[in-house]
Design a protein around this motif. Structure first.
Motif, PDB file in Angstrom:
ATOM      1  N   UNK A  18      -1.469  14.221 -57.997  1.00  0.00           N
ATOM      2  CA  UNK A  18      -2.902  14.526 -57.861  1.00  0.00           C
ATOM      3  C   UNK A  18      -3.590  14.456 -59.218  1.00  0.00           C
ATOM      4  N   UNK A  19      -2.953  15.037 -60.228  1.00  0.00           N
ATOM      5  CA  UNK A  19      -3.563  15.056 -61.563  1.00  0.00           C
ATOM      6  C   UNK A  19      -3.699  13.655 -62.135  1.00  0.00           C
ATOM      7  N   UNK A  20      -2.678  12.822 -61.913  1.00  0.00           N
ATOM      8  CA  UNK A  20      -2.733  11.448 -62.420  1.00  0.00           C
ATOM      9  C   UNK A  20      -3.870  10.669 -61.748  1.00  0.00           C
ATOM     10  N   UNK A  21      -3.983  10.806 -60.427  1.00  0.00           N
ATOM     11  CA  UNK A  21      -5.071  10.120 -59.716  1.00  0.00           C
ATOM     12  C   UNK A  21      -6.435  10.636 -60.175  1.00  0.00           C
ATOM     13  N   UNK A  22      -6.525  11.933 -60.379  1.00  0.00           N
ATOM     14  CA  UNK A  22      -7.799  12.522 -60.809  1.00  0.00           C
ATOM     15  C   UNK A  22      -8.246  11.942 -62.144  1.00  0.00           C
ATOM     16  N   UNK A  23      -7.346  11.881 -63.108  1.00  0.00           N
ATOM     17  CA  UNK A  23      -7.701  11.350 -64.426  1.00  0.00           C
ATOM     18  C   UNK A  23      -8.085   9.876 -64.323  1.00  0.00           C
ATOM     19  N   UNK A  24      -7.341   9.120 -63.508  1.00  0.00           N
ATOM     20  CA  UNK A  24      -7.604   7.687 -63.403  1.00  0.00           C
ATOM     21  C   UNK A  24      -8.904   7.370 -62.680  1.00  0.00           C
ATOM     22  N   UNK A  25      -9.266   8.175 -61.673  1.00  0.00           N
ATOM     23  CA  UNK A  25     -10.410   7.807 -60.841  1.00  0.00           C
ATOM     24  C   UNK A  25     -11.625   8.708 -60.994  1.00  0.00           C
ATOM     25  N   UNK A  26     -11.417   9.914 -61.459  1.00  0.00           N
ATOM     26  CA  UNK A  26     -12.561  10.778 -61.706  1.00  0.00           C
ATOM     27  C   UNK A  26     -12.887  10.768 -63.184  1.00  0.00           C
ATOM     28  N   UNK A  27     -11.894  10.519 -64.002  1.00  0.00           N
ATOM     29  CA  UNK A  27     -12.090  10.451 -65.436  1.00  0.00           C
ATOM     30  C   UNK A  27     -11.820  11.782 -66.111  1.00  0.00           C
ATOM     31  N   UNK A  28     -11.918  11.758 -67.405  1.00  0.00           N
ATOM     32  CA  UNK A  28     -11.724  12.967 -68.194  1.00  0.00           C
ATOM     33  C   UNK A  28     -12.961  13.849 -68.065  1.00  0.00           C
ATOM     34  N   UNK A  29     -12.901  15.020 -68.637  1.00  0.00           N
ATOM     35  CA  UNK A  29     -14.067  15.921 -68.604  1.00  0.00           C
ATOM     36  C   UNK A  29     -15.263  15.257 -69.275  1.00  0.00           C
ATOM     37  N   UNK A  30     -15.017  14.520 -70.342  1.00  0.00           N
ATOM     38  CA  UNK A  30     -16.109  13.838 -71.047  1.00  0.00           C
ATOM     39  C   UNK A  30     -16.753  12.773 -70.150  1.00  0.00           C
ATOM     40  N   UNK A  31     -15.919  12.000 -69.470  1.00  0.00           N
ATOM     41  CA  UNK A  31     -16.423  10.978 -68.555  1.00  0.00           C
ATOM     42  C   UNK A  31     -17.212  11.622 -67.426  1.00  0.00           C
TER      43      UNK A  31
END
Length: 192
Positions: free
Chosen positions: A82-95
């Motif tokens: 879940x965390x990997x998908x979140x970073x890849x598709x939702x982006x970082x907090x900055x994004x």
């Protein structure tokens, strides 16, 4: 007569929504609801092992097309996936903050086009509002109603004036119905 126990009741869950790489926040919300319905979400959040289905796949694995599944193949827990998908598709907090800033700017500058009907304008407005809400922004219904009313062209001035008296009690649906009724009335008059 006693109610049937869960083990005697025949029911089945719908298959999970399949993620194809688009609209991650919407897919995530659907999957969270799906896994909560299976009483598995706590296991996902805690990093515990998630029970597998009949075909030895976890519910999350069955909800990914192959191109998405290969992105999480090396993950040891569902939480890591879940965390990997979140970073890849939702982006970082900055994004995410940049997305929120851009959507807020779009919301603030949005106006109904002269060629647009009320239904299309409200749909366009709600698309932006829903994207902001999916990113964690809390936008009050009252703010959305106010934005809709101040973004209308002059042809709705009489309708806006009549709605302003009840503004604190109105939902966006109320505004949409009132605008559509005004448009319908205008069309009826022009056909006479």
């Amino acid at each position: 007569m006693a109610s049937p126990s869960p083990s005697n009741t025949a029911f089945s869950f719908q298959s999970p929504s399949v993620f194809n790489g688009e609209n991650y926040p919407i897919w995530f919300e659907k999957m969270e609801s799906y896994l909560r319905g299976l009483d598995l979400w706590d296991a996902v959040e805690s990093g515990a092992e998630v029970p597998t289905l009949k075909d030895n796949a976890t519910p999350a694995q069955g909800a990914l097309i192959d191109a998405m599944f290969v992105r999480i193949m090396g993950c040891k827990t569902t939480k890591n996936a879940w965390e990997r998908l979140k970073v890849q598709f939702e982006g970082s907090e900055r994004t995410k903050e940049m997305q929120i800033m851009n959507l807020t700017r779009e919301f603030d500058t949005m106006r109904m086009k002269d060629s647009e009907n009320a239904k299309d304008f409200i749909s366009r407005l709600m698309r932006v509002v829903n994207q902001l809400r999916l990113l964690g922004e809390d936008i009050l219904e009252r703010r959305v109603v106010q934005k809709a009313l101040v973004s209308l062209p002059e042809r709705f001035e009489a309708t806006v004036t009549s709605l302003e008296r009840e503004l604190s009690k109105m939902s966006l649906s109320d505004v949409a119905y009132a605008l559509q009724a005004a448009e319908h009335k205008r069309v009826m008059r022009s056909e006479m």
